[in-house]
Design a protein around this motif. Sequence first.
Motif, PDB file in Angstrom:
ATOM      1  N   SER A 130       0.813  -1.221   0.000  1.00 37.40           N
ATOM      2  CA  SER A 130       0.000   0.000   0.000  1.00 37.40           C
ATOM      3  C   SER A 130       0.842   1.265   0.000  1.00 37.40           C
ATOM      4  O   SER A 130       0.377   2.326  -0.437  1.00 37.40           O
ATOM      5  CB  SER A 130      -0.940  -0.007   1.209  1.00 37.40           C
ATOM      6  N   ASP A 131       2.097   1.179   0.477  1.00 38.79           N
ATOM      7  CA  ASP A 131       2.949   2.371   0.532  1.00 38.79           C
ATOM      8  C   ASP A 131       3.813   2.545  -0.719  1.00 38.79           C
ATOM      9  O   ASP A 131       4.685   3.419  -0.760  1.00 38.79           O
ATOM     10  CB  ASP A 131       3.844   2.335   1.769  1.00 38.79           C
ATOM     11  N   THR A 132       3.582   1.748  -1.728  1.00 32.92           N
ATOM     12  CA  THR A 132       4.359   1.851  -2.964  1.00 32.92           C
ATOM     13  C   THR A 132       4.069   3.184  -3.651  1.00 32.92           C
ATOM     14  O   THR A 132       2.931   3.643  -3.705  1.00 32.92           O
ATOM     15  CB  THR A 132       3.994   0.697  -3.913  1.00 32.92           C
ATOM     16  N   LYS A 133       5.117   3.782  -4.196  1.00 37.32           N
ATOM     17  CA  LYS A 133       4.981   4.990  -5.011  1.00 37.32           C
ATOM     18  C   LYS A 133       5.509   4.686  -6.414  1.00 37.32           C
ATOM     19  O   LYS A 133       6.601   4.132  -6.565  1.00 37.32           O
ATOM     20  CB  LYS A 133       5.778   6.149  -4.410  1.00 37.32           C
ATOM     21  N   LEU A 134       4.724   5.055  -7.415  1.00 40.75           N
ATOM     22  CA  LEU A 134       5.085   4.769  -8.800  1.00 40.75           C
ATOM     23  C   LEU A 134       5.205   6.073  -9.580  1.00 40.75           C
ATOM     24  O   LEU A 134       4.373   6.979  -9.402  1.00 40.75           O
ATOM     25  CB  LEU A 134       4.030   3.888  -9.459  1.00 40.75           C
ATOM     26  N   ALA A 135       6.243   6.163 -10.410  1.00 39.60           N
ATOM     27  CA  ALA A 135       6.413   7.387 -11.186  1.00 39.60           C
ATOM     28  C   ALA A 135       7.091   7.087 -12.509  1.00 39.60           C
ATOM     29  O   ALA A 135       8.023   6.284 -12.577  1.00 39.60           O
ATOM     30  CB  ALA A 135       7.242   8.409 -10.409  1.00 39.60           C
ATOM     31  N   ILE A 136       6.592   7.747 -13.549  1.00 39.39           N
ATOM     32  CA  ILE A 136       7.311   7.818 -14.826  1.00 39.39           C
ATOM     33  C   ILE A 136       8.211   9.049 -14.684  1.00 39.39           C
ATOM     34  O   ILE A 136       7.817  10.166 -14.966  1.00 39.39           O
ATOM     35  CB  ILE A 136       6.330   7.937 -15.999  1.00 39.39           C
ATOM     36  N   MET A 137       9.415   8.845 -14.194  1.00 38.03           N
ATOM     37  CA  MET A 137      10.253   9.893 -13.623  1.00 38.03           C
ATOM     38  C   MET A 137      11.133  10.614 -14.646  1.00 38.03           C
ATOM     39  O   MET A 137      11.754  11.632 -14.330  1.00 38.03           O
ATOM     40  CB  MET A 137      11.136   9.253 -12.540  1.00 38.03           C
ATOM     41  N   GLU A 138      11.179  10.132 -15.884  1.00 36.02           N
ATOM     42  CA  GLU A 138      12.205  10.614 -16.811  1.00 36.02           C
ATOM     43  C   GLU A 138      12.153  12.113 -17.072  1.00 36.02           C
ATOM     44  O   GLU A 138      13.187  12.750 -17.287  1.00 36.02           O
ATOM     45  CB  GLU A 138      12.107   9.837 -18.131  1.00 36.02           C
ATOM     46  N   MET A 139      10.955  12.705 -17.072  1.00 40.68           N
ATOM     47  CA  MET A 139      10.843  14.135 -17.368  1.00 40.68           C
ATOM     48  C   MET A 139      11.603  14.979 -16.343  1.00 40.68           C
ATOM     49  O   MET A 139      12.067  16.085 -16.654  1.00 40.68           O
ATOM     50  CB  MET A 139       9.367  14.543 -17.406  1.00 40.68           C
ATOM     51  N   LYS A 140      11.762  14.454 -15.139  1.00 40.61           N
ATOM     52  CA  LYS A 140      12.534  15.169 -14.110  1.00 40.61           C
ATOM     53  C   LYS A 140      13.955  15.420 -14.576  1.00 40.61           C
ATOM     54  O   LYS A 140      14.586  16.413 -14.189  1.00 40.61           O
ATOM     55  CB  LYS A 140      12.542  14.357 -12.813  1.00 40.61           C
ATOM     56  N   TRP A 141      14.484  14.530 -15.411  1.00 33.20           N
ATOM     57  CA  TRP A 141      15.860  14.641 -15.897  1.00 33.20           C
ATOM     58  C   TRP A 141      15.911  15.135 -17.342  1.00 33.20           C
ATOM     59  O   TRP A 141      16.938  15.036 -18.007  1.00 33.20           O
ATOM     60  CB  TRP A 141      16.560  13.283 -15.786  1.00 33.20           C
ATOM     61  N   GLY A 142      14.787  15.662 -17.838  1.00 30.80           N
ATOM     62  CA  GLY A 142      14.749  16.176 -19.196  1.00 30.80           C
ATOM     63  C   GLY A 142      14.752  15.087 -20.247  1.00 30.80           C
ATOM     64  O   GLY A 142      15.212  15.296 -21.380  1.00 30.80           O
TER      65      GLY A 142
END
Length: 260
Positions: A130-142
Motif C-alpha cells: 500500500s505504501d508503494t509509489k510509482l512514477a514515470i520519472m524521466e521528465m525530471k531529468w529532461g
Amino acid sequence: MARVSVEYENHVAHVTLTRSDKMNALDDAMVKAIIAAGQEVAASDARAVVLSGEGPSFCAGLDVASFAAAAGRDNEAWLNARDYHDANEMQEVALVWRRVPVPVIAALKGAVYGGGLQLALGADIRIAASDTKLAIMEMKWGLIPDMGGMVLLPHLMRSDVLRQMVYTARPVSAERGADWGLVTEIHDDPLSAARALAEEIAGKSPSAIRAAKRLIDLAEHAGRQDVLLAETAEQLSLIGKADQMEVITSNMQGRKPDFK
C-alpha cells in the motif's frame, strides 16, 4: 558485488534485485545482470517467476550518477543498436520479461520510479504494497521513458492519465496506480502474495500456461484474423497431449496434477 540473484524452488524462479544500499537503482552492471537473469530463466524449466527487490524499495530507477560517469559513451550507437531482437540494451531490461515464456509476477514496494517502473511493466502481473509509489520519472531529468515503456504503458493506461504521468513525473500511490492500470493488486505482503500466486500458476498445465502467454502477447498487437488463427493453432497443440490428459485425469481423481 552481485546485482541480481536467481533461485529455483518448486518450478518457480525467484529473481531478486540485490542492490538494496542504492534502492536497487539501475547502473550498467545492474542492467546487464537483469537481462542475464531473464535470459537464464527463459531457458530454464521454471513455470512461473517472482521478481522482487531487496530492501525498502523495488527499484528507484536509473543510477543517474553512474550513467553520467559514462560520459565518453557513444549514446547514438548504444541506443540505436538492436542487440536484443527489436530492442536496445536499456529496453531489454523490461522486455526480456515479456520474452520469458512463463508468467512473471512483480512484487512492488517503496519507490518504483522511472526505469524501475518500466522494469515492473515487463511483468505479467504487479502486486504492490500500500505504501508503494510509482512514477514515470524521466521528465525530471529532461528525458522521456525509453525502456520499453511506450510499448507497454498504452496497453495498461488511458491516454490522458499516461500523458499526465509522463509530463509531470509526479509519483502516484499504489491505490491510484491500481485505478490507472499500473498495479494488479494491493497486498500487505506483496512478496508472499506473489509467491503464492506463482506457486498456483506453477501447478497448472505448463504447456497451456506457455500457450496462454504467447496468445495474450500476440493479441495485444495483432489483428483479429491473426489472433483467431493463433487461438486455433495453440488449442490444437494442447488437445489430447500429455499435459491436458494429466489435468483431466487428476481432476477426475481429485488429486494434484503431476506434470512431467
